[in-house]
Scaffold this active site. Sequence first.
Site, PDB file in Angstrom:
ATOM      1  N   ARG A 176      56.255  44.742  62.817  1.00  0.00           N
ATOM      2  CA  ARG A 176      57.413  44.421  63.715  1.00  0.00           C
ATOM      3  C   ARG A 176      58.057  43.312  63.166  1.00  0.00           C
ATOM      4  NH1 ARG A 176      55.306  40.546  67.333  1.00  0.00           N
ATOM      5  NH2 ARG A 176      56.795  40.829  68.757  1.00  0.00           N
ATOM      6  N   ARG A 254      47.087  35.745  47.697  1.00  0.00           N
ATOM      7  CA  ARG A 254      48.361  34.919  47.607  1.00  0.00           C
ATOM      8  C   ARG A 254      47.822  33.548  47.928  1.00  0.00           C
ATOM      9  NH1 ARG A 254      52.610  35.177  50.728  1.00  0.00           N
ATOM     10  NH2 ARG A 254      51.618  36.461  52.319  1.00  0.00           N
ATOM     11  N   ARG A 285      59.688  27.180  52.278  1.00  0.00           N
ATOM     12  CA  ARG A 285      60.426  26.358  53.580  1.00  0.00           C
ATOM     13  C   ARG A 285      59.857  24.796  53.218  1.00  0.00           C
ATOM     14  NH1 ARG A 285      55.481  28.490  57.922  1.00  0.00           N
ATOM     15  NH2 ARG A 285      53.978  28.702  56.237  1.00  0.00           N
ATOM     16  N   TYR A 358      43.348  37.496  57.236  1.00  0.00           N
ATOM     17  CA  TYR A 358      43.878  36.245  57.816  1.00  0.00           C
ATOM     18  C   TYR A 358      43.499  36.164  59.244  1.00  0.00           C
ATOM     19  CZ  TYR A 358      47.057  32.912  59.324  1.00  0.00           C
ATOM     20  OH  TYR A 358      47.747  31.618  59.854  1.00  0.00           O
ATOM     21  N   ASP A 360      44.125  33.271  62.457  1.00  0.00           N
ATOM     22  CA  ASP A 360      44.379  32.144  62.909  1.00  0.00           C
ATOM     23  C   ASP A 360      43.354  31.130  63.308  1.00  0.00           C
ATOM     24  OD1 ASP A 360      47.352  31.836  62.905  1.00  0.00           O
ATOM     25  OD2 ASP A 360      47.506  33.368  64.594  1.00  0.00           O
TER      26      ASP A 360
HETATM   27  P1  FDA Z   1      38.140  27.708  56.137  1.00  0.00           P
HETATM   28  O1  FDA Z   1      38.921  28.308  54.815  1.00  0.00           O
HETATM   29  O2  FDA Z   1      38.969  26.918  56.883  1.00  0.00           O
HETATM   30  O3  FDA Z   1      36.877  27.027  55.796  1.00  0.00           O
HETATM   31  C1  FDA Z   1      35.855  27.748  54.684  1.00  0.00           C
HETATM   32  C2  FDA Z   1      35.365  26.458  54.187  1.00  0.00           C
HETATM   33  O4  FDA Z   1      34.157  26.943  53.427  1.00  0.00           O
HETATM   34  C3  FDA Z   1      35.883  25.660  53.168  1.00  0.00           C
HETATM   35  O5  FDA Z   1      36.084  24.341  53.340  1.00  0.00           O
HETATM   36  C4  FDA Z   1      35.402  25.939  51.684  1.00  0.00           C
HETATM   37  O6  FDA Z   1      35.715  24.631  50.898  1.00  0.00           O
HETATM   38  C5  FDA Z   1      33.871  26.268  52.067  1.00  0.00           C
HETATM   39  N1  FDA Z   1      33.362  26.938  51.070  1.00  0.00           N
HETATM   40  C6  FDA Z   1      33.589  28.190  50.483  1.00  0.00           C
HETATM   41  N2  FDA Z   1      32.806  28.527  49.674  1.00  0.00           N
HETATM   42  C7  FDA Z   1      31.803  27.493  49.507  1.00  0.00           C
HETATM   43  C8  FDA Z   1      30.711  27.510  48.764  1.00  0.00           C
HETATM   44  N3  FDA Z   1      30.335  28.187  47.939  1.00  0.00           N
HETATM   45  N4  FDA Z   1      29.874  26.366  49.236  1.00  0.00           N
HETATM   46  C9  FDA Z   1      30.307  25.575  49.910  1.00  0.00           C
HETATM   47  N5  FDA Z   1      31.463  25.587  50.587  1.00  0.00           N
HETATM   48  C10 FDA Z   1      32.160  26.643  50.682  1.00  0.00           C
HETATM   49  N6  FDA Z   1      46.037  29.002  61.859  1.00  0.00           N
HETATM   50  C11 FDA Z   1      46.579  28.751  63.071  1.00  0.00           C
HETATM   51  O7  FDA Z   1      46.072  29.084  64.132  1.00  0.00           O
HETATM   52  N7  FDA Z   1      47.968  28.230  63.143  1.00  0.00           N
HETATM   53  C12 FDA Z   1      48.550  27.839  61.912  1.00  0.00           C
HETATM   54  O8  FDA Z   1      49.610  27.302  62.152  1.00  0.00           O
HETATM   55  C13 FDA Z   1      47.864  28.074  60.512  1.00  0.00           C
HETATM   56  N8  FDA Z   1      48.477  27.847  59.256  1.00  0.00           N
HETATM   57  C14 FDA Z   1      47.960  28.298  58.327  1.00  0.00           C
HETATM   58  C15 FDA Z   1      48.795  27.779  57.130  1.00  0.00           C
HETATM   59  C16 FDA Z   1      47.964  28.262  55.926  1.00  0.00           C
HETATM   60  C17 FDA Z   1      48.904  28.014  54.674  1.00  0.00           C
HETATM   61  C18 FDA Z   1      46.816  28.890  55.668  1.00  0.00           C
HETATM   62  C19 FDA Z   1      46.107  29.373  54.480  1.00  0.00           C
HETATM   63  C20 FDA Z   1      46.046  29.206  56.983  1.00  0.00           C
HETATM   64  C21 FDA Z   1      46.799  28.711  58.134  1.00  0.00           C
HETATM   65  N9  FDA Z   1      46.146  28.920  59.566  1.00  0.00           N
HETATM   66  C22 FDA Z   1      46.530  28.882  60.627  1.00  0.00           C
HETATM   67  C23 FDA Z   1      44.622  29.641  59.385  1.00  0.00           C
HETATM   68  C24 FDA Z   1      43.559  28.733  59.575  1.00  0.00           C
HETATM   69  O9  FDA Z   1      43.539  27.804  58.302  1.00  0.00           O
HETATM   70  C25 FDA Z   1      42.131  29.474  59.485  1.00  0.00           C
HETATM   71  O10 FDA Z   1      42.117  30.052  60.867  1.00  0.00           O
HETATM   72  C26 FDA Z   1      40.825  28.657  59.452  1.00  0.00           C
HETATM   73  O11 FDA Z   1      40.805  27.899  58.071  1.00  0.00           O
HETATM   74  C27 FDA Z   1      39.720  29.663  59.478  1.00  0.00           C
HETATM   75  O12 FDA Z   1      38.611  28.846  59.366  1.00  0.00           O
HETATM   76  P2  FDA Z   1      37.240  29.543  58.497  1.00  0.00           P
HETATM   77  O13 FDA Z   1      36.236  28.500  58.691  1.00  0.00           O
HETATM   78  O14 FDA Z   1      37.148  30.823  58.445  1.00  0.00           O
HETATM   79  O15 FDA Z   1      37.939  29.192  56.895  1.00  0.00           O
END
Ligand code: FDA
Length: 387
Positions: A176, A254, A285, A358, A360
Amino acid sequence: DQLPDLLVVGSGFFGLTIAERCAADLGLKVRILERRSHLGGNAYSEREEQTGIEVHRYGAHLFHTSNATVWEYVNRFTAFTGYQHRVYSTHRGQVYPLPINLGTINQFFDAAYSPAEARALIAEQAAELGGKEPENFVEKGVSLIGRPLYEAFIAHYTAKQWQTDPEKLSADIISRLPVRYTYDNRYFNDTYEGLPVDGYTAWLERMADHPNIEVVLDTDFFTVAEQYKGRVPIVYTGPVDEYFGYAEGRLAWRTLDFEEEVVDVEDFQGCPVMNYPDPEVPYTRIHEFKHFHPERDHARAGEKTVIMREYSRFAEEGDEPYYPVNTPEDRATLLKYRDLAKAEPMVLFGGRLGTYQYLDMHMAIASALSMFENRLRPHFRDGAALT
Ligand code: FDA
């Protein structure tokens, strides 16, 4: 080295929520391993040195949710400002409000349409395909909002995001495109919205601030995995394909490149996010972080502001994985990894990297709360198997 009761790999919102619940609610000793030099995953933010302005290092993060349980939970660690997200778009030398709304439509067509007139116009333009099933991204976009608005605000923006001609993109990337027939340009429709009053890092640190939680930074799980595998339960939030040594191939992501700049003006663009949907501009942006916190005293920044241009491309080895590409091949590969993950003893996979989704922030937190209630609590409380 004494083993913890639970090992969490990754200190993003998913890992922190698991750690906090297991420590505070079940009294478990939890160790978090984080390979970066800071906790918090992609929500991490820091003060830019010259100006003191809070910068979201991995892209702008706006908190919003309609989930009352998540809202109650996050408010244990931080208060939220009344920030409401609004985005603008610079197209051919004019600034339009987004998401596409009656204001955008009337400015674009130089008209004063009523909601019903605008609805009729867009319906007529969207009927261009004559009921034919959209076969690619372009046809899908046109069928949703008509060709003129699609070409102005979506076509090139999407091409820049995907570095791919939209004709070659699948129709199911969009289900959408919101068009509002009112002047409401509030970006999110959720019940609760705001930014953490003291910033993201303070919030993330408070989640980890418990005597039973130990955070070990600069430590990649794979360098120490043998100390833990099969000996303690593990919640793994890193990339699922990496865990299995890419045995089934790589999942495509990406990534984004961010170009941060301190500019010598008090206010650069008058709003937090300005989109650039035209093909001549290489970035998608520009974020201006001051505007996320109008309530803060930015006196220290004086006549300066911090902006960040965002560029999008396919991730290569070594790049930060940001958005799953999610082609049919990726989905087939993911199914194989899911089977491997299910069969992996004493390890649960979660978060955006662990599930190739993905999420949030509120979704990552909700999903972690659900893993805690449905899998970890039954295991640690009642001895249920950990699968
Ligand atoms: P996240 O990626 O945060 O954490 C994973 C961690 O594991 C990282 O710190 C990484 O270093 C670590 N790791 C990985 N492998 C490892 C290993 N082998 N050993 C040790 N550590 C390891 N959400 C929202 O609600 N509003 C928003 O505006 C946005 N905006 C946004 C912009 C962009 C560009 C992105 C990419 C994402 C967002 N998000 C968002 C989403 C938000 O970033 C997401 O919900 C959280 O990061 C998810 O948390 P996680 O813990 O799943 O992963």
